[in-house]
Design a protein around this motif. Sequence first.
Motif, mmCIF file in Angstrom:
data_model
loop_
_atom_site.group_PDB
_atom_site.id
_atom_site.type_symbol
_atom_site.label_atom_id
_atom_site.label_comp_id
_atom_site.label_asym_id
_atom_site.label_seq_id
_atom_site.Cartn_x
_atom_site.Cartn_y
_atom_site.Cartn_z
ATOM 1 N N LEU A 49 3.709 4.721 7.797
ATOM 2 C CA LEU A 49 2.930 3.918 6.860
ATOM 3 C C LEU A 49 3.762 3.040 5.938
ATOM 4 O O LEU A 49 4.961 3.178 5.838
ATOM 5 C CB LEU A 49 2.015 4.822 6.017
ATOM 6 N N THR A 50 3.077 2.141 5.225
ATOM 7 C CA THR A 50 3.728 1.299 4.222
ATOM 8 C C THR A 50 3.870 2.093 2.944
ATOM 9 O O THR A 50 3.251 3.155 2.771
ATOM 10 C CB THR A 50 2.887 0.039 3.925
ATOM 11 N N GLN A 51 4.642 1.555 2.008
ATOM 12 C CA GLN A 51 4.818 2.261 0.728
ATOM 13 C C GLN A 51 3.477 2.439 0.016
ATOM 14 O O GLN A 51 3.185 3.519 -0.503
ATOM 15 C CB GLN A 51 5.786 1.488 -0.170
ATOM 16 N N LEU A 52 2.679 1.400 -0.014
ATOM 17 C CA LEU A 52 1.400 1.466 -0.708
ATOM 18 C C LEU A 52 0.453 2.456 -0.017
ATOM 19 O O LEU A 52 -0.186 3.285 -0.672
ATOM 20 C CB LEU A 52 0.758 0.086 -0.799
ATOM 21 N N GLU A 53 0.371 2.389 1.314
ATOM 22 C CA GLU A 53 -0.485 3.321 2.057
ATOM 23 C C GLU A 53 -0.034 4.765 1.853
ATOM 24 O O GLU A 53 -0.852 5.664 1.663
ATOM 25 C CB GLU A 53 -0.464 2.995 3.557
ATOM 26 N N ALA A 109 1.658 5.936 -0.713
ATOM 27 C CA ALA A 109 1.366 6.315 -2.096
ATOM 28 C C ALA A 109 -0.104 6.704 -2.259
ATOM 29 O O ALA A 109 -0.425 7.725 -2.887
ATOM 30 C CB ALA A 109 1.713 5.166 -3.040
ATOM 31 N N GLN A 110 -1.000 5.914 -1.684
ATOM 32 C CA GLN A 110 -2.429 6.215 -1.780
ATOM 33 C C GLN A 110 -2.781 7.503 -1.049
ATOM 34 O O GLN A 110 -3.533 8.335 -1.559
ATOM 35 C CB GLN A 110 -3.250 5.055 -1.226
ATOM 36 N N LEU A 111 -2.226 7.686 0.132
ATOM 37 C CA LEU A 111 -2.522 8.864 0.930
ATOM 38 C C LEU A 111 -2.029 10.147 0.264
ATOM 39 O O LEU A 111 -2.741 11.158 0.219
ATOM 40 C CB LEU A 111 -1.874 8.733 2.321
ATOM 41 N N LEU A 112 -0.812 10.093 -0.283
ATOM 42 C CA LEU A 112 -0.224 11.283 -0.910
ATOM 43 C C LEU A 112 -0.542 11.402 -2.398
ATOM 44 O O LEU A 112 -0.129 12.350 -3.047
ATOM 45 C CB LEU A 112 1.300 11.280 -0.697
ATOM 46 N N GLN A 113 -1.246 10.406 -2.919
ATOM 47 C CA GLN A 113 -1.614 10.355 -4.337
ATOM 48 C C GLN A 113 -0.383 10.481 -5.235
ATOM 49 O O GLN A 113 -0.318 11.297 -6.154
ATOM 50 C CB GLN A 113 -2.645 11.440 -4.672
ATOM 51 N N ILE A 114 0.612 9.649 -4.897
ATOM 52 C CA ILE A 114 1.827 9.548 -5.701
ATOM 53 C C ILE A 114 2.060 8.071 -5.988
ATOM 54 O O ILE A 114 1.405 7.209 -5.407
ATOM 55 C CB ILE A 114 3.055 10.170 -4.986
ATOM 56 N N SER A 115 2.985 7.779 -6.880
ATOM 57 C CA SER A 115 3.238 6.377 -7.221
ATOM 58 C C SER A 115 4.021 5.678 -6.113
ATOM 59 O O SER A 115 4.760 6.309 -5.356
ATOM 60 C CB SER A 115 4.021 6.287 -8.531
ATOM 61 N N ARG A 116 3.850 4.358 -6.065
ATOM 62 C CA ARG A 116 4.581 3.585 -5.082
ATOM 63 C C ARG A 116 6.067 3.633 -5.358
ATOM 64 O O ARG A 116 6.892 3.629 -4.446
ATOM 65 C CB ARG A 116 4.083 2.128 -5.062
#
Length: 105
Positions: free
Chosen positions: A67-71, A73-80
Motif C-alpha cells: 500500500l501507499t503511505q496514506l492507505e 496510515a488509514q488502514l492501521l489507524q496511525i499517522s502518515r
Amino acid sequence: MHFRRERRNGVVVSLQETLEAGKEDSALTLSDVLQDGFCMEDSCEQQDEARRLRQLIEGLPARERKLTQLETAQLLQISRSYVSRLETHALDQLRKGWLQESPGE
C-alpha cells in the motif's frame, strides 16, 4: 525447428553453432542473429538482481511492503508520518540485506 528439438533433448547449444550455410561457404551462426548490443551476461545479472530484490522484499513484514503511505496510515489507524518512518526503516533493511548478500564480495 532444430533448436526446439535440441531444447527438448536438453542439449546445450553454442552461440557459434551454424544455423545455415550460405552459397559461398559463409555460415550463419546464432551469434550473428542476436540483437546488436545484447549482452547475455548483463541480462543474467539483471535477472539475478531482480530475484534477489524480490526475495528481500518478501522478507519484510507485510505492513512494510504493501500500500501507499496514506492507505497504510488509514488502514492501521496511525499517522502518515509514522508510516514514513516505517518505510525508511524497511528501506534501510533492504539496503543492508542487499549489501550483505552481494555476490562476489
